[in-house]
Design a protein around this motif. Structure first.
Motif, mmCIF file in Angstrom:
data_model
loop_
_atom_site.group_PDB
_atom_site.id
_atom_site.type_symbol
_atom_site.label_atom_id
_atom_site.label_comp_id
_atom_site.label_asym_id
_atom_site.label_seq_id
_atom_site.Cartn_x
_atom_site.Cartn_y
_atom_site.Cartn_z
ATOM 1 N N ALA A 1 -0.778 2.370 7.815
ATOM 2 C CA ALA A 1 -1.654 2.018 8.932
ATOM 3 C C ALA A 1 -2.202 0.622 8.682
ATOM 4 O O ALA A 1 -2.849 0.381 7.657
ATOM 5 N N VAL A 2 -1.905 -0.323 9.595
ATOM 6 C CA VAL A 2 -2.351 -1.710 9.465
ATOM 7 C C VAL A 2 -3.297 -2.046 10.611
ATOM 8 O O VAL A 2 -2.964 -1.810 11.784
ATOM 9 N N ASP A 3 -4.459 -2.562 10.285
ATOM 10 C CA ASP A 3 -5.410 -3.043 11.285
ATOM 11 C C ASP A 3 -5.061 -4.502 11.585
ATOM 12 O O ASP A 3 -5.343 -5.383 10.775
ATOM 13 N N GLY B 1 -6.344 -7.250 9.131
ATOM 14 C CA GLY B 1 -5.386 -7.254 8.029
ATOM 15 C C GLY B 1 -5.577 -6.113 7.054
ATOM 16 O O GLY B 1 -4.788 -5.950 6.126
ATOM 17 N N ALA B 2 -6.625 -5.303 7.237
ATOM 18 C CA ALA B 2 -6.846 -4.154 6.349
ATOM 19 C C ALA B 2 -5.725 -3.131 6.552
ATOM 20 O O ALA B 2 -5.190 -2.986 7.661
ATOM 21 N N THR C 1 -5.290 1.545 -0.749
ATOM 22 C CA THR C 1 -6.148 0.860 0.215
ATOM 23 C C THR C 1 -5.987 -0.626 -0.001
ATOM 24 O O THR C 1 -6.243 -1.139 -1.086
ATOM 25 N N GLY C 2 -5.512 -1.330 1.031
ATOM 26 C CA GLY C 2 -5.290 -2.762 0.911
ATOM 27 C C GLY C 2 -6.587 -3.513 0.699
ATOM 28 O O GLY C 2 -7.656 -3.093 1.150
ATOM 29 N N ARG C 3 -6.482 -4.648 0.022
ATOM 30 C CA ARG C 3 -7.692 -5.381 -0.280
ATOM 31 C C ARG C 3 -7.613 -6.869 0.049
ATOM 32 O O ARG C 3 -8.132 -7.301 1.063
ATOM 33 N N SER D 1 -1.779 -6.272 -2.182
ATOM 34 C CA SER D 1 -2.789 -5.991 -3.201
ATOM 35 C C SER D 1 -3.600 -4.777 -2.751
ATOM 36 O O SER D 1 -3.717 -4.514 -1.552
ATOM 37 N N PHE D 2 -4.127 -4.061 -3.741
ATOM 38 C CA PHE D 2 -4.758 -2.773 -3.459
ATOM 39 C C PHE D 2 -6.096 -2.663 -4.188
ATOM 40 O O PHE D 2 -6.243 -3.108 -5.324
ATOM 41 N N ASP D 3 -7.031 -2.017 -3.518
ATOM 42 C CA ASP D 3 -8.309 -1.702 -4.144
ATOM 43 C C ASP D 3 -8.271 -0.303 -4.752
ATOM 44 O O ASP D 3 -8.946 -0.014 -5.711
ATOM 45 N N GLN D 4 -7.476 0.557 -4.174
ATOM 46 C CA GLN D 4 -7.299 1.917 -4.685
ATOM 47 C C GLN D 4 -5.833 2.159 -4.941
ATOM 48 O O GLN D 4 -4.992 1.842 -4.103
#
Length: 294
Positions: free
Chosen positions: A72-74, A78-79, A91-93, A182-185
């Protein structure tokens, strides 16, 4: 000779880590055998030989159905999020070019484009986000590719540079070249999940947890799995091409892949791709990853 050396590595790995991890040792060694270099068919004959050697293991262990990746891309910000078996695994960062970062606002989101296309992996729907250094022409375009004819078991991330980029002059003290994805989670349990990766020129497989993972360079895969879930869902993140130009980056809870910060100049129209693949079971997952690189 490469196939024999890989088989020896596989047997050593099986003795210490169990037979399920054996396929990982063999697929990874085969991938390194030609460096995924240009002019190869992404793995070459060594990987074909090793796939044949491990086919017996796959038959004995069975080939569970691959879990489905949902992206799922916002397109407003860009999230993005990636789920596996209805759990959020990624979760993208941040998007970055050197010290320029979408998080700090120094790398500015310019807009998006969604269109279908075809490449050597097949037909896909691509979502492209354009990034600029405070206005003007885009300096990097980032594309998420979702493929038709696949049960959504893999996603390709592509960085594209429409004009020449003097990357080394943009790095500063950030210690990174480019970042996407890149990912935060990473993983469904926020760092508690086990992982492994190969490290070093003479690669050694090291177990880890997501929280303790030490980035590995030279394009070797980063593998995360959930041993508590039925079928052991797992993912593999690696370069899809040009592995010697890429590296894994980590800073605290931020994980990502991109171009190496030592690169001086990125040529105009250069692209760099990374792949995230999913499967059930480590052996099946590494064989699937190897198949995708062929």
């Amino acid at each position: 000779l490469k196939a024999i050396l890989a088989l020896v590595g596989c047997l050593r790995c099986a003795l210490t880590s169990g037979i399920e991890t054996c396929g990982f040792a063999m697929a990874s060694a085969a991938s390194r055998s030609d460096g995924f270099g240009r002019g190869s068919s992404r793995g070459g004959r060594s990987l074909v030989v090793l796939a044949t050697l491990t086919s017996g293991l796959s038959f004995v262990l069975g080939a569970p159905a691959s879990p489905r990746l949902e992206l799922a891309v916002d397109t407003e910000t860009g999230a993005f999020q990636i789920t596996l078996r209805d759990e959020i695994w990624f979760t993208g960062r941040d998007y970055s070019v050197g010290a320029l970062s979408s998080t700090t606002g120094s790398l500015t989101y310019q807009g998006s484009l969604r269109e279908s296309g075809m490449d050597e992996m097949g037909e896909f729907i691509g979502t492209t986000l354009k990034w600029t250094a405070g206005g003007g022409e885009a300096i990097m375009e980032t594309t998420f590719k979702e493929y038709f004819g696949d049960e959504r078991t893999f996603i390709v991330f592509q960085q594209y540079f429409p004009r020449q980029l003097n990357l080394s002059s943009m790095v500063g003290g950030s210690g990174r070249g480019t970042l996407f994805p890149s990912f935060d989670q990473v993983g469904p349990r926020h760092g508690e999940d086990p992982c492994f990766a190969y490290h070093g020129i003479f690669a050694v497989c090291r177990p880890c947890s997501v929280n303790s993972y030490d980035p590995s360079g030279q394009g070797v895969p980063f593998v995360v799995y959930d041993p508590r879930a039925s079928g052991m869902p797992m993912i593999v993140l690696s370069p899809l091409d040009n592995p010697m130009a890429s590296t894994m980056y980590r800073n605290g809870s931020l994980y990502g892949m991109g171009l190496r910060p030592e690169i001086d100049v990125v040529p105009a129209m250069w692209s760099q791709s990374f792949i995230l693949s999913a499967a059930s079971g480590i052996n099946a997952g590494m064989m699937r990853w190897g198949d995708l690189l062929l």
